[in-house]
Design a protein around this motif. Structure first.
Motif, PDB file in Angstrom:
ATOM      1  N   UNK A   1       0.845  -1.186   0.000  1.00  0.00           N
ATOM      2  CA  UNK A   1       0.000   0.000   0.000  1.00  0.00           C
ATOM      3  C   UNK A   1       0.885   1.242   0.000  1.00  0.00           C
ATOM      4  N   UNK A   2       0.394   2.302  -0.627  1.00  0.00           N
ATOM      5  CA  UNK A   2       1.195   3.513  -0.794  1.00  0.00           C
ATOM      6  C   UNK A   2       0.609   4.688  -0.009  1.00  0.00           C
ATOM      7  N   UNK A   3       1.480   5.357   0.713  1.00  0.00           N
ATOM      8  CA  UNK A   3       1.113   6.614   1.364  1.00  0.00           C
ATOM      9  C   UNK A   3       1.849   7.740   0.664  1.00  0.00           C
ATOM     10  N   UNK A   4       1.114   8.728   0.202  1.00  0.00           N
ATOM     11  CA  UNK A   4       1.720   9.894  -0.432  1.00  0.00           C
ATOM     12  C   UNK A   4       1.782  11.030   0.578  1.00  0.00           C
TER      13      UNK A   4
ATOM     14  N   UNK B   1      -3.133   5.072  -1.269  1.00  0.00           N
ATOM     15  CA  UNK B   1      -4.036   4.400  -0.327  1.00  0.00           C
ATOM     16  C   UNK B   1      -4.262   5.253   0.913  1.00  0.00           C
ATOM     17  N   UNK B   2      -3.376   6.213   1.139  1.00  0.00           N
ATOM     18  CA  UNK B   2      -3.510   7.193   2.224  1.00  0.00           C
ATOM     19  C   UNK B   2      -2.704   8.419   1.815  1.00  0.00           C
TER      20      UNK B   2
ATOM     21  N   UNK C   1      -5.541   0.827   6.626  1.00  0.00           N
ATOM     22  CA  UNK C   1      -5.463  -0.634   6.507  1.00  0.00           C
ATOM     23  C   UNK C   1      -6.788  -1.269   6.831  1.00  0.00           C
ATOM     24  N   UNK C   2      -7.456  -0.784   7.867  1.00  0.00           N
ATOM     25  CA  UNK C   2      -8.768  -1.312   8.228  1.00  0.00           C
ATOM     26  C   UNK C   2      -9.788  -1.044   7.131  1.00  0.00           C
ATOM     27  N   UNK C   3      -9.745   0.147   6.554  1.00  0.00           N
ATOM     28  CA  UNK C   3     -10.683   0.465   5.470  1.00  0.00           C
ATOM     29  C   UNK C   3     -10.440  -0.412   4.249  1.00  0.00           C
ATOM     30  N   UNK C   4      -9.182  -0.715   3.976  1.00  0.00           N
ATOM     31  CA  UNK C   4      -8.853  -1.538   2.826  1.00  0.00           C
ATOM     32  C   UNK C   4      -9.378  -2.956   2.975  1.00  0.00           C
ATOM     33  N   UNK C   5      -9.466  -3.413   4.204  1.00  0.00           N
ATOM     34  CA  UNK C   5      -9.981  -4.762   4.443  1.00  0.00           C
ATOM     35  C   UNK C   5     -11.468  -4.856   4.200  1.00  0.00           C
TER      36      UNK C   5
END
Length: 203
Positions: free
Chosen positions: A1-4, A74-75, A199-203
């Protein structure tokens, strides 16, 4: 997952906080950090008169932010200084260029957080973060702050930024004060808190 981590920094304070956020991202399993610098709109001769040219050179290797980058995130972590209690024109110009993503609902549901700096303790850190939230809500993003479970924002033994809205630092009237250990701890906590929620939202 990528954080910008998308930021604008004139004197280097937000740049330092952005690097701390990137380090916190890399400590999280399954996450990678992408640093992006919002384009400078002032000419070099103006920056030189403002004493900001050296900081610009310090950030020269950071990739320039593009609106389309955010669709891949992703965030998202935004970092901004304060100008009269609001984000500066450089950051506002970048936000205004997100209309294409808004039209396609491309940022709806993406978790996002904001950190800031100002020259003085009451120079608008909180109002800058709060007013930054307004366009993020229009974009449909999920806003994450800095909860009181970060104990560093409850202390009164030192001058420090940080509030429930997000981490912050105080640069001082001449810009000589760099982010403190407590303020950097706030950035780290806020970043990891954001990624846990993402991470929780992605699940």
């Amino acid at each position: 997952m990528k954080a910008y981590i998308v930021y604008y920094s004139m004197y280097g304070h937000i740049h330092a906080m952005a690097n701390t956020a990137a380090a916190a991202v890399r400590e999280m399993d399954g996450w990678t950090a992408e640093l992006r610098r919002v384009p400078e709109t002032l000419p070099d001769e103006v920056l030189e008169k403002m004493g900001a040219l050296e900081a610009k050179k310090l950030m020269a290797d950071v990739v320039t932010a593009r609106p389309e980058d955010l669709e891949d995130a992703d965030a998202i972590i935004f970092g901004t200084p304060t100008r009269f209690g609001n984000m500066p024109a450089q950051m506002k110009a970048f936000i205004d260029h997100l209309s294409g993503l808004w039209t396609r609902h491309a940022l709806v549901g993406k978790p996002v957080t904001v950190f800031a700096s100002s020259n003085t303790q009451h120079g608008g850190q909180e109002s800058t973060i709060l007013t930054f939230h307004v366009p993020l809500l229009h974009l449909g993003m999920v806003i994450v702050g800095l909860p009181y479970s970060f104990a560093g924002q409850q202390g009164v033994t030192e001058i420090t930024g940080c509030s429930p809205y997000g981490a912050s630092t105080i640069a001082g009237p001449d810009g000589s004060r760099m982010p403190s250990q407590n303020e950097m701890a706030g950035v780290t906590f806020q970043t990891k808190h954001l990624l846990e929620i993402a991470t929780k939202l992605a699940r």
